[in-house]
Design a protein around this motif. Structure first.
Motif, PDB file in Angstrom:
ATOM      1  N   ASN A   9      -5.411  -9.995  -3.927  1.00 32.63           N
ATOM      2  CA  ASN A   9      -4.636  -9.013  -3.166  1.00 32.63           C
ATOM      3  C   ASN A   9      -3.477  -8.464  -3.998  1.00 32.63           C
ATOM      4  O   ASN A   9      -3.150  -7.281  -3.934  1.00 32.63           O
ATOM      5  CB  ASN A   9      -4.086  -9.656  -1.895  1.00 32.63           C
ATOM      6  N   ALA A  10      -2.829  -9.365  -4.783  1.00 30.00           N
ATOM      7  CA  ALA A  10      -1.658  -8.957  -5.567  1.00 30.00           C
ATOM      8  C   ALA A  10      -2.007  -7.889  -6.593  1.00 30.00           C
ATOM      9  O   ALA A  10      -1.196  -6.994  -6.868  1.00 30.00           O
ATOM     10  CB  ALA A  10      -1.060 -10.180  -6.261  1.00 30.00           C
ATOM     11  N   ASP A  11      -3.219  -7.955  -7.162  1.00 33.09           N
ATOM     12  CA  ASP A  11      -3.629  -6.940  -8.133  1.00 33.09           C
ATOM     13  C   ASP A  11      -4.214  -5.706  -7.445  1.00 33.09           C
ATOM     14  O   ASP A  11      -3.972  -4.575  -7.873  1.00 33.09           O
ATOM     15  CB  ASP A  11      -4.661  -7.513  -9.108  1.00 33.09           C
ATOM     16  N   LEU A  12      -4.961  -5.917  -6.364  1.00 33.90           N
ATOM     17  CA  LEU A  12      -5.586  -4.796  -5.663  1.00 33.90           C
ATOM     18  C   LEU A  12      -4.546  -3.823  -5.135  1.00 33.90           C
ATOM     19  O   LEU A  12      -4.734  -2.600  -5.194  1.00 33.90           O
ATOM     20  CB  LEU A  12      -6.453  -5.328  -4.515  1.00 33.90           C
ATOM     21  N   ILE A  13      -3.447  -4.344  -4.633  1.00 30.83           N
ATOM     22  CA  ILE A  13      -2.439  -3.495  -4.003  1.00 30.83           C
ATOM     23  C   ILE A  13      -1.794  -2.543  -5.012  1.00 30.83           C
ATOM     24  O   ILE A  13      -1.211  -1.520  -4.651  1.00 30.83           O
ATOM     25  CB  ILE A  13      -1.353  -4.372  -3.329  1.00 30.83           C
ATOM     26  N   GLN A  37      -0.862   2.510   7.864  1.00 29.83           N
ATOM     27  CA  GLN A  37       0.576   2.698   8.091  1.00 29.83           C
ATOM     28  C   GLN A  37       1.395   2.004   7.005  1.00 29.83           C
ATOM     29  O   GLN A  37       2.361   2.577   6.477  1.00 29.83           O
ATOM     30  CB  GLN A  37       0.965   2.147   9.470  1.00 29.83           C
ATOM     31  N   GLU A  38       1.012   0.783   6.682  1.00 31.11           N
ATOM     32  CA  GLU A  38       1.799   0.021   5.715  1.00 31.11           C
ATOM     33  C   GLU A  38       1.666   0.606   4.311  1.00 31.11           C
ATOM     34  O   GLU A  38       2.648   0.676   3.559  1.00 31.11           O
ATOM     35  CB  GLU A  38       1.385  -1.447   5.740  1.00 31.11           C
ATOM     36  N   LEU A  39       0.459   1.030   3.941  1.00 29.67           N
ATOM     37  CA  LEU A  39       0.273   1.622   2.619  1.00 29.67           C
ATOM     38  C   LEU A  39       1.034   2.943   2.497  1.00 29.67           C
ATOM     39  O   LEU A  39       1.626   3.239   1.453  1.00 29.67           O
ATOM     40  CB  LEU A  39      -1.213   1.835   2.348  1.00 29.67           C
ATOM     41  N   GLN A  40       1.007   3.752   3.569  1.00 25.17           N
ATOM     42  CA  GLN A  40       1.736   5.020   3.560  1.00 25.17           C
ATOM     43  C   GLN A  40       3.234   4.804   3.378  1.00 25.17           C
ATOM     44  O   GLN A  40       3.927   5.626   2.787  1.00 25.17           O
ATOM     45  CB  GLN A  40       1.479   5.791   4.848  1.00 25.17           C
ATOM     46  N   SER A  41       3.746   3.673   3.873  1.00 27.70           N
ATOM     47  CA  SER A  41       5.175   3.366   3.790  1.00 27.70           C
ATOM     48  C   SER A  41       5.531   2.587   2.536  1.00 27.70           C
ATOM     49  O   SER A  41       6.696   2.266   2.312  1.00 27.70           O
ATOM     50  CB  SER A  41       5.615   2.564   5.031  1.00 27.70           C
ATOM     51  N   GLY A  42       4.515   2.260   1.722  1.00 27.45           N
ATOM     52  CA  GLY A  42       4.775   1.553   0.472  1.00 27.45           C
ATOM     53  C   GLY A  42       4.897   0.059   0.596  1.00 27.45           C
ATOM     54  O   GLY A  42       5.532  -0.592  -0.246  1.00 27.45           O
ATOM     55  N   PHE A  43       4.277  -0.527   1.670  1.00 31.68           N
ATOM     56  CA  PHE A  43       4.340  -1.975   1.869  1.00 31.68           C
ATOM     57  C   PHE A  43       2.932  -2.562   1.873  1.00 31.68           C
ATOM     58  O   PHE A  43       1.956  -1.890   2.210  1.00 31.68           O
ATOM     59  CB  PHE A  43       5.058  -2.313   3.177  1.00 31.68           C
ATOM     60  N   SER A  44       2.855  -3.831   1.498  1.00 32.34           N
ATOM     61  CA  SER A  44       1.558  -4.490   1.414  1.00 32.34           C
ATOM     62  C   SER A  44       0.977  -4.769   2.799  1.00 32.34           C
ATOM     63  O   SER A  44       1.680  -5.312   3.662  1.00 32.34           O
ATOM     64  CB  SER A  44       1.682  -5.807   0.648  1.00 32.34           C
ATOM     65  N   PRO A  45      -0.286  -4.424   3.027  1.00 27.85           N
ATOM     66  CA  PRO A  45      -0.927  -4.753   4.306  1.00 27.85           C
ATOM     67  C   PRO A  45      -1.410  -6.197   4.355  1.00 27.85           C
ATOM     68  O   PRO A  45      -2.048  -6.594   5.318  1.00 27.85           O
ATOM     69  CB  PRO A  45      -2.108  -3.766   4.349  1.00 27.85           C
ATOM     70  N   TYR A  46      -1.099  -6.980   3.328  1.00 24.83           N
ATOM     71  CA  TYR A  46      -1.557  -8.368   3.273  1.00 24.83           C
ATOM     72  C   TYR A  46      -0.421  -9.358   3.453  1.00 24.83           C
ATOM     73  O   TYR A  46      -0.619 -10.563   3.364  1.00 24.83           O
ATOM     74  CB  TYR A  46      -2.268  -8.629   1.939  1.00 24.83           C
ATOM     75  N   ARG A  54       7.017  -4.914  -0.548  1.00 27.88           N
ATOM     76  CA  ARG A  54       7.125  -3.664  -1.302  1.00 27.88           C
ATOM     77  C   ARG A  54       6.383  -3.818  -2.626  1.00 27.88           C
ATOM     78  O   ARG A  54       6.492  -4.828  -3.299  1.00 27.88           O
ATOM     79  CB  ARG A  54       8.595  -3.346  -1.556  1.00 27.88           C
ATOM     80  N   PHE A  55       5.593  -2.829  -3.025  1.00 30.17           N
ATOM     81  CA  PHE A  55       4.793  -2.944  -4.239  1.00 30.17           C
ATOM     82  C   PHE A  55       4.929  -1.687  -5.091  1.00 30.17           C
ATOM     83  O   PHE A  55       5.412  -0.645  -4.627  1.00 30.17           O
ATOM     84  CB  PHE A  55       3.312  -3.173  -3.906  1.00 30.17           C
ATOM     85  N   LYS A  56       4.494  -1.808  -6.353  1.00 28.61           N
ATOM     86  CA  LYS A  56       4.506  -0.683  -7.273  1.00 28.61           C
ATOM     87  C   LYS A  56       3.088  -0.404  -7.766  1.00 28.61           C
ATOM     88  O   LYS A  56       2.319  -1.338  -8.000  1.00 28.61           O
ATOM     89  CB  LYS A  56       5.421  -0.971  -8.473  1.00 28.61           C
TER      90      LYS A  56
END
Length: 448
Positions: A9-13, A37-46, A54-56
């Motif tokens: 998950n950490a790499d997929l995101i 919703q979470e991806l649109q807001s820049g947060f991990s859905p996992y 928050r991810f980059k």
């Protein structure tokens, strides 16, 4: 699933997603917010919770995986496809054909006949490949053994390979540790586990015991007595718990010039499968295909034969000063890296500033001593960066003659965290080596 690469998950995101390919009701972490919703807001859905994870985006990772199918090993085996733009699309039975029509390339029969057929997945045969960008490793693992499906799970620096439906800890594991590139496996183990604090625990190093290839080395933690039949139950305190030799199989492993080493924990001999094989066959597949991935493989190399050193730097950086001629000031200046040759002389108070005085300060315990190929380094965090004012990773590089100061010259802590800067700096540093200097006395005199 047969041709997909395993991914955490950490790499997929880190790979940008096409939101339309994700079910509008999908809520992977069960926190009441859909994945979209979470991806649109820049947060991990996992990671459950409001505004969590928050991810980059990592465009380099997305580029490496273009055209590949990915098996999400931490979320019920969901499958993703990375298109030629580096965007991931979830592949389901419901959207399979429409996705294929949208992303597939047309091909004629004559061209198709020229494409070689294969039944392998990156050398994994009928198995899967697990890749972890953050740990810098990859290996193959089987789809099934006996009647049991195989699952893979990464937790921090450890990857579990286990029977699906059971606990990860009940299976086998691969644990990854950092090491100085020039250290032997024995030295790396002794440093990491501080073996001087344990009585009668020694490192038994070998290049042949586990039939390793490509110059790889293995090692075990052993005792001065026989534990083959009795097991380690009576030996508590002799070696680090969980890493000592047992009547199953446990061993450490590394490859030449690697900055990592790992620990395989395979288990007992007695676990049989229904088709006559043993559970250890699983790890044998992992062992034989295990690779340390090199994130610096496509980096540029800077070599200065006049002053006798070289190192690699990211391929998208450019030389902004210094070039091949090193001076007493900015010896090498990149977008983020500066190397300065330490100048000897007399200080304003009359004290002598020479090599011995520098070495005296560097070895007083305030700096972390690290191994450098052809020399040694003394690492620290400079609290005040001359350009941006924030903390900056810094190291003194001590060769046979000169001493160089290397740091992030224009590291901007408002844009990049210190942890991210240190990771990149240490990657660059891991490639640094002192080399034989060019025999040019005129240049040496001119540089001072």
């Amino acid at each position: 699933q047969k041709l997909a690469l395993g991914i955490t998950n950490a790499d997929l995101i880190k790979i940008p997603a096409d939101l339309d390919s994700i079910s509008s009701s999908q809520d992977s972490d069960g926190d009441g917010y859909t994945d979209r919703q979470e991806l649109q807001s820049g947060f991990s859905p996992y990671i459950p919770g409001s505004n969590q994870g928050r991810f980059k985006i990592d465009n380099n990772l997305a580029t490496k995986l273009k055209g590949r199918l990915l098996l999400q090993v931490q979320d019920k085996g969901r499958i993703w496809y990375i298109d030629q733009n580096g965007k991931r699309w979830e592949v389901t039975w419901g959207n399979l054909m429409s996705l294929f029509r949208k992303l597939a390339l047309g091909i004629t029969n004559s061209d198709l006949n020229q494409v070689g057929a294969t039944n392998t997945a990156d050398g994994c045969g009928s198995g899967h490949k697990f890749i972890s960008e953050d740990l810098g490793i990859s290996f193959c693992y089987p789809d099934k053994y006996g009647n049991n499906s195989i699952a893979v799970k990464q937790e921090n620096n450890k990857v579990y390979v286990y029977w699906a439906g059971s606990s990860p800890e009940s299976g086998q594991s691969v644990e990854i540790f950092e090491k100085d590139r020039v250290d032997t496996l024995k030295t790396a183990i002794e440093k990491h586990f501080q073996l001087s604090n344990y009585k009668d625990c020694s490192v038994d190093e070998s290049t042949t015991k586990y039939n390793t290839k490509n110059g790889a080395t293995t090692a075990e933690l052993s005792y001065p007595f026989n534990t083959t039949s009795d097991g380690p139950w009576f030996s508590s305190g002799y070696c680090p718990d969980g890493y000592e030799m047992t009547n199953g199989i446990r061993y450490f492993y590394t490859t030449p010039d690697s900055n990592k080493f790992l620990f395989f924990s395979i288990g007992q001999y007695s676990i049989d499968l229904s088709d006559g094989r043993t559970w250890q066959d699983t790890i044998k597949l992992i062992d034989s295909t295990f690779k340390f991935t090199d994130e610096t493989a496509d980096w540029q190399m800077y070599t200065n034969s006049e002053y006798g050193f070289e190192f690699k730097y990211p391929k998208n950086w450019k030389t902004t000063g210094g070039g091949q001629t090193i001076c007493e000031g900015d010896c090498f200046n990149k977008d983020n890296i500066q190397i300065v040759k330490v100048a000897y002389g007399v200080n304003a108070d009359g004290s002598i500033n020479d090599r011995n005085s520098y070495l005296g300060r560097l070895t007083n315990g305030e700096y972390l001593k690290i191994s450098i190929i052809g020399g040694e380094g003394y690492y620290y965090i400079n609290d005040v960066n001359a350009i941006k004012g924030g903390p900056s990773p810094t190291v003194y590089l001590v060769g046979a003659e000169e001493i160089f100061l290397m740091n992030f010259n224009i590291f901007d802590s408002s844009k990049t965290s210190l942890g991210e800067a240190e990771k990149l700096f240490k990657q660059i540093l891991s490639t640094f080596k002192f080399i034989e200097k060019e025999n040019n006395s005129g240049n040496d005199e001119g540089a001072g």
